[in-house]
Design a protein around this motif. Sequence first.
Motif, short mmCIF file in Angstrom:
data_model
loop_
_atom_site.label_atom_id
_atom_site.label_comp_id
_atom_site.label_asym_id
_atom_site.label_seq_id
_atom_site.Cartn_x
_atom_site.Cartn_y
_atom_site.Cartn_z
N ARG A 18 0.84 -1.20 0.00
CA ARG A 18 0.00 0.00 0.00
C ARG A 18 0.88 1.25 0.00
O ARG A 18 0.64 2.20 -0.74
CB ARG A 18 -0.93 -0.02 1.22
CG ARG A 18 -1.79 1.20 1.40
CD ARG A 18 -2.97 1.24 0.48
NE ARG A 18 -3.75 2.45 0.73
CZ ARG A 18 -4.96 2.65 0.32
NH1 ARG A 18 -5.57 1.72 -0.40
NH2 ARG A 18 -5.60 3.76 0.59
N ARG A 22 1.22 4.80 -2.15
CA ARG A 22 0.66 5.88 -1.33
C ARG A 22 1.58 6.16 -0.14
O ARG A 22 1.16 6.02 1.01
CB ARG A 22 -0.73 5.51 -0.84
CG ARG A 22 -1.73 5.34 -1.97
CD ARG A 22 -3.05 4.83 -1.42
NE ARG A 22 -3.94 4.53 -2.50
CZ ARG A 22 -5.04 5.23 -2.77
NH1 ARG A 22 -5.36 6.26 -2.05
NH2 ARG A 22 -5.80 4.89 -3.77
N ASP A 24 2.69 8.78 1.30
CA ASP A 24 2.38 9.89 2.20
C ASP A 24 1.03 9.76 2.88
O ASP A 24 0.58 10.69 3.55
CB ASP A 24 2.45 11.21 1.42
CG ASP A 24 3.84 11.46 0.85
OD1 ASP A 24 4.82 11.15 1.54
OD2 ASP A 24 3.93 11.95 -0.29
N GLU A 25 0.41 8.60 2.75
CA GLU A 25 -0.90 8.38 3.35
C GLU A 25 -0.80 8.46 4.88
O GLU A 25 0.13 7.91 5.48
CB GLU A 25 -1.43 7.00 2.92
CG GLU A 25 -2.84 6.73 3.31
CD GLU A 25 -3.39 5.50 2.61
OE1 GLU A 25 -4.50 5.60 2.07
OE2 GLU A 25 -2.72 4.46 2.61
N HIS A 26 -1.75 9.12 5.50
CA HIS A 26 -1.77 9.22 6.96
C HIS A 26 -1.99 7.83 7.56
O HIS A 26 -2.67 6.99 6.98
CB HIS A 26 -2.89 10.17 7.42
CG HIS A 26 -2.66 11.58 7.01
ND1 HIS A 26 -1.72 12.38 7.60
CD2 HIS A 26 -3.26 12.33 6.06
CE1 HIS A 26 -1.74 13.56 7.04
NE2 HIS A 26 -2.66 13.57 6.09
N ASP A 29 -5.59 6.59 7.63
CA ASP A 29 -6.09 6.14 6.33
C ASP A 29 -5.46 4.82 5.93
O ASP A 29 -6.13 3.94 5.39
CB ASP A 29 -5.83 7.20 5.26
CG ASP A 29 -6.56 8.51 5.55
OD1 ASP A 29 -7.66 8.45 6.14
OD2 ASP A 29 -6.03 9.57 5.18
N LEU A 30 -4.18 4.67 6.19
CA LEU A 30 -3.47 3.43 5.90
C LEU A 30 -4.10 2.27 6.67
O LEU A 30 -4.43 1.23 6.09
CB LEU A 30 -1.99 3.56 6.28
CG LEU A 30 -1.11 2.33 6.13
CD1 LEU A 30 -0.94 1.95 4.66
CD2 LEU A 30 0.26 2.60 6.77
N ASP A 136 -9.12 -1.28 -3.46
CA ASP A 136 -7.88 -0.75 -4.04
C ASP A 136 -7.40 -1.72 -5.11
O ASP A 136 -6.78 -2.74 -4.82
CB ASP A 136 -6.83 -0.60 -2.93
CG ASP A 136 -5.53 0.03 -3.40
OD1 ASP A 136 -5.22 -0.01 -4.61
OD2 ASP A 136 -4.79 0.54 -2.54
#
Length: 171
Positions: A18, A22, A24-26, A29-30, A136
């Motif tokens: 993941r 992505r 920089d995903e918080h 959210d991850l 996803d």
Amino acid sequence: MVMEQKCLRAADLGVALRLEHRPDEHYEDLAGALGLSLSASHRSVRRLQSSGLLLPGARRVNRSALIEFLVHGARYAFPPSLGPEVRGVPTAGALPALRAHLPEGLGAVWPSADGTSRGPALAPLYAGAPAAALHDERLHRLLALVDVLRIGQARERGIAETMLRNLLIHG
């Protein structure tokens, strides 16, 4: 002094795959996207950093290390557990995006009430993988390729390796 050996967990591969697209995903959210708790996602990132699958001090994937581990180690570290035919989420050769590239008979499904396919059951790498994959598409394809690496013979693993390299290096 007693030291504890750190080791990867199967869900860590989901986190790495993941973060690959992505980075920089918080964390919230991850965790939500992968069906993990917030604390589990934090611990996973730390294990991935310790293993060298994430770049030091960052949440950026070390692509060459990740590919090497998936191709040469995933089937040994996370051996497949196959079962009878069930309803579930398609993986490996059952995933439509991979079906044309792989020999017939390599299809499997992750058991799930949300699935729309039938096939031999393959235990997912971690419990949240089927639900995460349904939301996803790229993650679904990557996890399915990892499953080909886990259950396939040499020829199928070679095809999966090429496809995995193309996805991770060229997007």
